[in-house]
Design a protein around this motif. Sequence first.
Motif, PDB file in Angstrom:
ATOM      1  N   MET A  54       0.818  -1.204   0.000  1.00 55.84           N
ATOM      2  CA  MET A  54       0.000   0.000   0.000  1.00 55.84           C
ATOM      3  C   MET A  54       0.863   1.270   0.000  1.00 55.84           C
ATOM      4  O   MET A  54       0.474   2.275  -0.586  1.00 55.84           O
ATOM      5  CB  MET A  54      -0.983  -0.009   1.176  1.00 55.84           C
ATOM      6  CG  MET A  54      -2.008  -1.148   1.087  1.00 55.84           C
ATOM      7  SD  MET A  54      -2.703  -1.462  -0.577  1.00 55.84           S
ATOM      8  CE  MET A  54      -3.659   0.002  -0.859  1.00 55.84           C
ATOM      9  N   ALA A  55       2.035   1.228   0.628  1.00 58.83           N
ATOM     10  CA  ALA A  55       2.948   2.377   0.582  1.00 58.83           C
ATOM     11  C   ALA A  55       3.388   2.642  -0.855  1.00 58.83           C
ATOM     12  O   ALA A  55       3.417   3.795  -1.306  1.00 58.83           O
ATOM     13  CB  ALA A  55       4.156   2.134   1.487  1.00 58.83           C
ATOM     14  N   LYS A  56       3.717   1.572  -1.584  1.00 63.25           N
ATOM     15  CA  LYS A  56       4.123   1.718  -2.997  1.00 63.25           C
ATOM     16  C   LYS A  56       2.949   2.199  -3.851  1.00 63.25           C
ATOM     17  O   LYS A  56       3.127   3.014  -4.758  1.00 63.25           O
ATOM     18  CB  LYS A  56       4.649   0.393  -3.548  1.00 63.25           C
ATOM     19  CG  LYS A  56       5.921  -0.072  -2.915  1.00 63.25           C
ATOM     20  CD  LYS A  56       7.104   0.522  -3.595  1.00 63.25           C
ATOM     21  CE  LYS A  56       8.366  -0.113  -3.060  1.00 63.25           C
ATOM     22  NZ  LYS A  56       9.552   0.511  -3.602  1.00 63.25           N
ATOM     23  N   VAL A  57       1.748   1.671  -3.564  1.00 65.82           N
ATOM     24  CA  VAL A  57       0.552   2.058  -4.317  1.00 65.82           C
ATOM     25  C   VAL A  57       0.275   3.542  -4.107  1.00 65.82           C
ATOM     26  O   VAL A  57       0.007   4.281  -5.066  1.00 65.82           O
ATOM     27  CB  VAL A  57      -0.660   1.190  -3.898  1.00 65.82           C
ATOM     28  CG1 VAL A  57      -1.964   1.784  -4.387  1.00 65.82           C
ATOM     29  CG2 VAL A  57      -0.489  -0.232  -4.419  1.00 65.82           C
ATOM     30  N   THR A  58       0.335   4.000  -2.862  1.00 63.24           N
ATOM     31  CA  THR A  58       0.096   5.404  -2.548  1.00 63.24           C
ATOM     32  C   THR A  58       1.145   6.295  -3.205  1.00 63.24           C
ATOM     33  O   THR A  58       0.817   7.328  -3.792  1.00 63.24           O
ATOM     34  CB  THR A  58       0.109   5.619  -1.017  1.00 63.24           C
ATOM     35  OG1 THR A  58      -0.904   4.780  -0.439  1.00 63.24           O
ATOM     36  CG2 THR A  58      -0.166   7.056  -0.648  1.00 63.24           C
ATOM     37  N   GLU A  59       2.402   5.869  -3.128  1.00 61.23           N
ATOM     38  CA  GLU A  59       3.514   6.624  -3.707  1.00 61.23           C
ATOM     39  C   GLU A  59       3.360   6.798  -5.216  1.00 61.23           C
ATOM     40  O   GLU A  59       3.638   7.853  -5.771  1.00 61.23           O
ATOM     41  CB  GLU A  59       4.814   5.882  -3.389  1.00 61.23           C
ATOM     42  CG  GLU A  59       6.075   6.477  -3.917  1.00 61.23           C
ATOM     43  CD  GLU A  59       7.263   5.580  -3.581  1.00 61.23           C
ATOM     44  OE1 GLU A  59       7.919   5.117  -4.523  1.00 61.23           O
ATOM     45  OE2 GLU A  59       7.513   5.339  -2.390  1.00 61.23           O
ATOM     46  N   SER A  60       2.903   5.734  -5.891  1.00 66.49           N
ATOM     47  CA  SER A  60       2.787   5.785  -7.351  1.00 66.49           C
ATOM     48  C   SER A  60       1.399   6.194  -7.833  1.00 66.49           C
ATOM     49  O   SER A  60       1.157   6.251  -9.033  1.00 66.49           O
ATOM     50  CB  SER A  60       3.156   4.429  -7.944  1.00 66.49           C
ATOM     51  OG  SER A  60       2.210   3.464  -7.535  1.00 66.49           O
ATOM     52  N   LYS A  65      -6.090  -2.503  -5.029  1.00 70.39           N
ATOM     53  CA  LYS A  65      -6.451  -2.875  -3.662  1.00 70.39           C
ATOM     54  C   LYS A  65      -6.349  -4.382  -3.505  1.00 70.39           C
ATOM     55  O   LYS A  65      -6.477  -5.141  -4.471  1.00 70.39           O
ATOM     56  CB  LYS A  65      -7.835  -2.368  -3.296  1.00 70.39           C
ATOM     57  CG  LYS A  65      -8.970  -2.940  -4.101  1.00 70.39           C
ATOM     58  CD  LYS A  65     -10.287  -2.334  -3.667  1.00 70.39           C
ATOM     59  CE  LYS A  65     -11.433  -2.868  -4.495  1.00 70.39           C
ATOM     60  NZ  LYS A  65     -12.716  -2.435  -3.990  1.00 70.39           N
ATOM     61  N   ILE A  66      -6.096  -4.789  -2.282  1.00 74.43           N
ATOM     62  CA  ILE A  66      -6.017  -6.209  -1.929  1.00 74.43           C
ATOM     63  C   ILE A  66      -7.423  -6.654  -1.566  1.00 74.43           C
ATOM     64  O   ILE A  66      -8.080  -6.024  -0.740  1.00 74.43           O
ATOM     65  CB  ILE A  66      -5.038  -6.405  -0.754  1.00 74.43           C
ATOM     66  CG1 ILE A  66      -3.634  -5.956  -1.182  1.00 74.43           C
ATOM     67  CG2 ILE A  66      -5.037  -7.851  -0.282  1.00 74.43           C
ATOM     68  CD1 ILE A  66      -2.638  -5.842  -0.051  1.00 74.43           C
ATOM     69  N   VAL A  67      -7.905  -7.732  -2.206  1.00 79.17           N
ATOM     70  CA  VAL A  67      -9.295  -8.152  -2.005  1.00 79.17           C
ATOM     71  C   VAL A  67      -9.419  -9.551  -1.390  1.00 79.17           C
ATOM     72  O   VAL A  67     -10.499 -10.128  -1.407  1.00 79.17           O
ATOM     73  CB  VAL A  67     -10.106  -8.079  -3.334  1.00 79.17           C
ATOM     74  CG1 VAL A  67     -10.203  -6.650  -3.827  1.00 79.17           C
ATOM     75  CG2 VAL A  67      -9.497  -8.975  -4.395  1.00 79.17           C
ATOM     76  N   GLY A  68      -8.344 -10.082  -0.856  1.00 77.21           N
ATOM     77  CA  GLY A  68      -8.395 -11.415  -0.254  1.00 77.21           C
ATOM     78  C   GLY A  68      -7.230 -11.647   0.678  1.00 77.21           C
ATOM     79  O   GLY A  68      -6.425 -10.748   0.930  1.00 77.21           O
TER      80      GLY A  68
END
Length: 142
Positions: A54-60, A65-68
């Motif tokens: 999530m840190a990488k997702v927010t940064e980029s 999202k993770i769904v499982g």
Amino acid sequence: MHMKLLCLALSVVITLVPANLAISQTGNASSQTSGTPKNPVPAQVAKDCADKIMAKVTESKMKLKIVGSFSEWTFSSPLARAVHKGKVAVIGAPSASSGFLGSWKGYVGCKYDIQDKVIVFKEVVWPAGFPQRLERLPGDPQ
């Protein structure tokens, strides 16, 4: 002489086949499509991986999202499994992303080195490093 050739062959195979592109889910087909992981991951390891993703997702500024749940994955190649056994751990969870090209169902995870029976984070494994997910899970985009 034969040992040198074997070492050379192993290094060529490992160099030409990146580890994150040779990962497949452990377990049988029914466990893969049911969304229930065969080898669940300890909660603190799953949280560590999710936080790093999530840190990488927010940064980029990605829309992923993770769904499982996270589960243990293994290398699909027998040679890669033999080389990495006891040295590398890979975990992954179902993920969903959306963008101007539509939505994508896949997996996202983390690769860890195992050093003296302790796992040490190495890198995030993005959906391109896992097979595409075909089943629909709660939380997937429409």
